[in-house]
Design a protein around this motif. Structure first.
Motif, PDB file in Angstrom:
ATOM      1  N   ILE A   1       0.840  -1.203   0.000  1.00 41.61           N
ATOM      2  CA  ILE A   1       0.000   0.000   0.000  1.00 41.61           C
ATOM      3  C   ILE A   1       0.870   1.246   0.000  1.00 41.61           C
ATOM      4  CG2 ILE A   1      -1.638   1.361   1.356  1.00 41.61           C
ATOM      5  CD1 ILE A   1      -3.019  -0.891   0.020  1.00 41.61           C
ATOM      6  N   SER A   2       1.905   1.260   0.830  1.00 35.97           N
ATOM      7  CA  SER A   2       2.819   2.415   0.878  1.00 35.97           C
ATOM      8  C   SER A   2       3.511   2.617  -0.462  1.00 35.97           C
ATOM      9  CB  SER A   2       3.864   2.220   1.985  1.00 35.97           C
ATOM     10  OG  SER A   2       3.248   2.147   3.249  1.00 35.97           O
ATOM     11  N   ALA A   3       3.909   1.511  -1.094  1.00 36.60           N
ATOM     12  CA  ALA A   3       4.567   1.608  -2.399  1.00 36.60           C
ATOM     13  C   ALA A   3       3.628   2.161  -3.456  1.00 36.60           C
ATOM     14  CB  ALA A   3       5.084   0.225  -2.820  1.00 36.60           C
ATOM     15  N   THR A   4       2.354   1.732  -3.415  1.00 39.38           N
ATOM     16  CA  THR A   4       1.414   2.209  -4.431  1.00 39.38           C
ATOM     17  C   THR A   4       1.053   3.681  -4.224  1.00 39.38           C
ATOM     18  OG1 THR A   4      -0.466   1.364  -3.138  1.00 39.38           O
ATOM     19  CG2 THR A   4       0.412  -0.049  -4.880  1.00 39.38           C
ATOM     20  N   LEU A   5       1.072   4.140  -2.951  1.00 35.51           N
ATOM     21  CA  LEU A   5       0.860   5.570  -2.726  1.00 35.51           C
ATOM     22  C   LEU A   5       1.923   6.368  -3.470  1.00 35.51           C
ATOM     23  CD1 LEU A   5       0.113   5.760   1.125  1.00 35.51           C
ATOM     24  CD2 LEU A   5      -1.521   5.713  -0.753  1.00 35.51           C
ATOM     25  N   THR A   6       3.171   5.919  -3.325  1.00 38.06           N
ATOM     26  CA  THR A   6       4.273   6.613  -3.985  1.00 38.06           C
ATOM     27  C   THR A   6       4.215   6.437  -5.487  1.00 38.06           C
ATOM     28  OG1 THR A   6       5.545   5.995  -2.020  1.00 38.06           O
ATOM     29  CG2 THR A   6       6.749   7.025  -3.796  1.00 38.06           C
ATOM     30  N   PHE A   7       3.610   5.337  -5.943  1.00 36.18           N
ATOM     31  CA  PHE A   7       3.421   5.133  -7.377  1.00 36.18           C
ATOM     32  C   PHE A   7       2.564   6.246  -7.972  1.00 36.18           C
ATOM     33  CE2 PHE A   7       1.100   3.082 -10.953  1.00 36.18           C
ATOM     34  CZ  PHE A   7       2.195   2.859 -11.784  1.00 36.18           C
ATOM     35  N   GLY A   8       1.631   6.771  -7.154  1.00 36.70           N
ATOM     36  CA  GLY A   8       0.842   7.922  -7.602  1.00 36.70           C
ATOM     37  C   GLY A   8       1.732   9.124  -7.901  1.00 36.70           C
ATOM     38  N   LEU A   9       2.783   9.299  -7.082  1.00 32.49           N
ATOM     39  CA  LEU A   9       3.743  10.379  -7.339  1.00 32.49           C
ATOM     40  C   LEU A   9       4.474  10.137  -8.657  1.00 32.49           C
ATOM     41  CD1 LEU A   9       5.442  10.831  -3.826  1.00 32.49           C
ATOM     42  CD2 LEU A   9       3.451  12.018  -4.726  1.00 32.49           C
ATOM     43  N   LEU A  10       4.838   8.876  -8.889  1.00 31.45           N
ATOM     44  CA  LEU A  10       5.556   8.544 -10.125  1.00 31.45           C
ATOM     45  C   LEU A  10       4.689   8.827 -11.346  1.00 31.45           C
ATOM     46  CD1 LEU A  10       8.030   7.302 -11.527  1.00 31.45           C
ATOM     47  CD2 LEU A  10       6.950   5.061 -11.258  1.00 31.45           C
ATOM     48  N   LEU A  11       3.422   8.417 -11.298  1.00 31.01           N
ATOM     49  CA  LEU A  11       2.520   8.689 -12.417  1.00 31.01           C
ATOM     50  C   LEU A  11       2.423  10.190 -12.688  1.00 31.01           C
ATOM     51  CD1 LEU A  11      -0.504   6.267 -11.875  1.00 31.01           C
ATOM     52  CD2 LEU A  11       1.244   6.141 -13.652  1.00 31.01           C
ATOM     53  N   ALA A  12       2.275  10.955 -11.608  1.00 27.75           N
ATOM     54  CA  ALA A  12       2.171  12.407 -11.769  1.00 27.75           C
ATOM     55  C   ALA A  12       3.463  12.980 -12.340  1.00 27.75           C
ATOM     56  CB  ALA A  12       1.848  13.054 -10.421  1.00 27.75           C
ATOM     57  N   GLY A  13       4.597  12.461 -11.861  1.00 28.72           N
ATOM     58  CA  GLY A  13       5.876  12.944 -12.369  1.00 28.72           C
ATOM     59  C   GLY A  13       6.056  12.644 -13.846  1.00 28.72           C
ATOM     60  N   LEU A  14       5.674  11.438 -14.263  1.00 26.23           N
ATOM     61  CA  LEU A  14       5.809  11.059 -15.672  1.00 26.23           C
ATOM     62  C   LEU A  14       4.864  11.866 -16.559  1.00 26.23           C
ATOM     63  CD1 LEU A  14       6.099   7.174 -15.294  1.00 26.23           C
ATOM     64  CD2 LEU A  14       7.919   8.785 -15.886  1.00 26.23           C
ATOM     65  N   VAL A  15       3.630  12.066 -16.084  1.00 17.62           N
ATOM     66  CA  VAL A  15       2.664  12.864 -16.861  1.00 17.62           C
ATOM     67  C   VAL A  15       3.140  14.306 -16.969  1.00 17.62           C
ATOM     68  CG1 VAL A  15       0.316  13.788 -16.878  1.00 17.62           C
ATOM     69  CG2 VAL A  15       0.693  11.389 -16.334  1.00 17.62           C
ATOM     70  N   SER A  16       3.655  14.850 -15.877  1.00 20.41           N
ATOM     71  CA  SER A  16       4.160  16.229 -15.902  1.00 20.41           C
ATOM     72  C   SER A  16       5.364  16.360 -16.832  1.00 20.41           C
ATOM     73  CB  SER A  16       4.555  16.671 -14.483  1.00 20.41           C
ATOM     74  OG  SER A  16       3.449  16.632 -13.627  1.00 20.41           O
ATOM     75  N   LEU A  17       6.218  15.343 -16.814  1.00 25.24           N
ATOM     76  CA  LEU A  17       7.366  15.329 -17.722  1.00 25.24           C
ATOM     77  C   LEU A  17       6.891  15.322 -19.162  1.00 25.24           C
ATOM     78  CD1 LEU A  17      10.452  15.028 -18.131  1.00 25.24           C
ATOM     79  CD2 LEU A  17      10.132  12.549 -17.978  1.00 25.24           C
ATOM     80  N   TRP A  18       5.894  14.496 -19.465  1.00 27.43           N
ATOM     81  CA  TRP A  18       5.359  14.419 -20.828  1.00 27.43           C
ATOM     82  C   TRP A  18       4.766  15.759 -21.254  1.00 27.43           C
ATOM     83  CZ3 TRP A  18       0.269  14.738 -22.787  1.00 27.43           C
ATOM     84  CH2 TRP A  18       0.137  14.366 -24.121  1.00 27.43           C
ATOM     85  N   ILE A  19       4.054  16.414 -20.345  1.00 22.56           N
ATOM     86  CA  ILE A  19       3.466  17.720 -20.652  1.00 22.56           C
ATOM     87  C   ILE A  19       4.558  18.738 -20.957  1.00 22.56           C
ATOM     88  CG2 ILE A  19       2.203  19.691 -19.660  1.00 22.56           C
ATOM     89  CD1 ILE A  19       0.327  17.477 -20.404  1.00 22.56           C
TER      90      ILE A  19
END
Length: 406
Positions: free
Chosen positions: A150-168
């Motif tokens: 669960i803790s890892a998947t919370l941080t996975f949300g940060l990774l998704l946001a980081g990758l999407v922001s990078l793409w933008i």
């Protein structure tokens, strides 16, 4: 039963992913929000306003925790989970399609505040609810592994946001981002939320709540009882909230100061994503190790290593980026927050007591952490990491003491 536990653990993690995804997106696009949703003639106050709206969401969390967690203890974990997810989806879509200040004036500013407050109310029970839900569904043998996941998947949300922001940032110009492109990640978040909401309709109620209901052990006012009888467990929540907030420091605040090592914005975003991956791996691996070698032993080892590498990175020498990634891996001690917090409350008041103590302390700590880190970054950052590690070690002592009383 094992298959059902795995399914429920995965479905429970989805809300946390969405919360952290929205959290980082808001941070990444604060400068855009200041230009789009606030008066254009005063950049300073627009910046203050957008960060205040960010903080308003966190300050709303305790109120959401009190309401949702109360019903979670009285009516059941499952139903609260569905409602809180729905209240996270709607604001995400609202933000994606919110007209600019140029179009509707002050209503845009007020709407941004309201969106953040509604999100904060929902989030108040979302993360703590996931911890409680999973801890009551998984066997004792695999509980640390599941909560580490669960803790890892919370941080996975940060990774998704980081990758999407990078793409933008890579695919759109500054003007395009301001005009429309910043809305795309929030539309994506809303769509993801709809899928998560659908999957949550398939959740089962926890066996522990069913037992409490069957034996007529449900409390009328669980939070009041928790405040009277669970003071030490609440102290554990406060300390673990401080440890969780250190993830904010390593993943979203320290990268702001990467200018001394790299000037390119895309390069900084890439390194930030490497750091997020390190925390994801650290959280999952530490949770897995704790399942086999014991929570206390693994927490002590990695807390000490976190202090060492955290202090090393504060020296800002040629190995800074290496020490930074290693500190982020050791940051996986955040996985012990749900492990310890769910272990110290009675099940009849676990949701209310945990949610209240965690959300009140986390909201206040997260609100002041950016200001503190910015002030101490140059000379005293290493001592901050040592303090976090000491808090983690003290939690081991407290949890042992509480469990010896039972």
């Amino acid at each position: 039963m094992k298959t059902k536990a795995i399914k429920n653990t995965i479905f429970a993690s989805l809300g946390g992913i969405l919360e952290f995804y929205d959290f980082v997106l808001f941070v990444f696009f604060t400068s855009v929000f200041a230009q789009v949703f606030f008066p254009p003639d005063d950049a300073f106050w627009a910046n203050v306003g957008v960060w205040t709206s960010f903080g308003a969401g966190y300050l709303a969390r305790p109120f959401g925790a009190m309401v949702f967690a109360h019903f979670g203890d009285v009516k059941g974990r499952k139903n609260v989970f569905y409602i809180s997810m729905l209240m996270m989806i709607l604001p995400s879509f609202a933000l994606a399609f919110l007209p600019s200040y140029e179009s509707i004036g002050l209503f845009a500013t007020i709407s941004l505040f309201l969106i953040r407050i509604v999100q904060g109310l929902a989030v108040g029970a979302e993360i703590s609810g996931a911890w409680v839900f999973v801890s009551e569904f998984v066997s004792e043998k695999y509980k640390s592994l599941a909560l580490g996941f669960i803790s890892a998947t919370l941080t996975f949300g940060l990774l998704l946001a980081g990758l999407v922001s990078l793409w933008i940032n890579v695919n759109f110009s500054t003007e395009e981002i301001k005009d429309y492109a910043f809305r795309l990640p929030f539309i994506l978040g809303g769509v993801f939320g709809i899928l998560a909401c659908f999957l949550r309709t398939k959740l089962n109620e926890t066996p522990e709540f069913e037992r409490l209901k069957k034996n007529q052990e449900l409390l009328k006012f669980p939070l009041i009882e928790a405040l009277k009888t669970h003071k030490l467990p609440m102290l554990v929540c406060v300390l673990m909230s401080f440890i969780l907030s250190s993830g904010l420091a390593t993943l979203t605040i320290i990268p702001k100061h990467f200018d001394m090592f790299m000037g390119d914005e895309v390069q900084k975003l890439l390194y930030s994503n490497f750091a997020i991956v390190a925390v994801i791996l650290g959280s999952f691996i530490q949770g897995a190790l704790a399942s086999f070698f014991g929570n206390f032993k693994i927490c002590i080892i990695f807390s000490i290593l976190f202090a060492c590498f955290g202090f090393a990175l504060s020296l800002y020498d040629e190995n800074f980026l290496l020490y930074y990634l290693l500190a982020c891996f050791m940051q996986g001690i955040i996985s012990f927050a749900p492990i310890f917090m769910t272990a110290v409350f009675k099940s009849s008041l676990r949701f209310s007591g945990l949610s209240f103590a965690y959300n009140v302390s986390y909201a206040l700590i997260v609100y002041i952490t950016p200001f503190v880190i910015d002030q101490i970054y140059d000379h005293y950052l290493g001592y901050y990491f040592i303090l976090v590690a000491l808090a983690s070690l003290f939690c081991v002592f407290l949890v042992k003491k509480i469990q010896e009383r039972v």
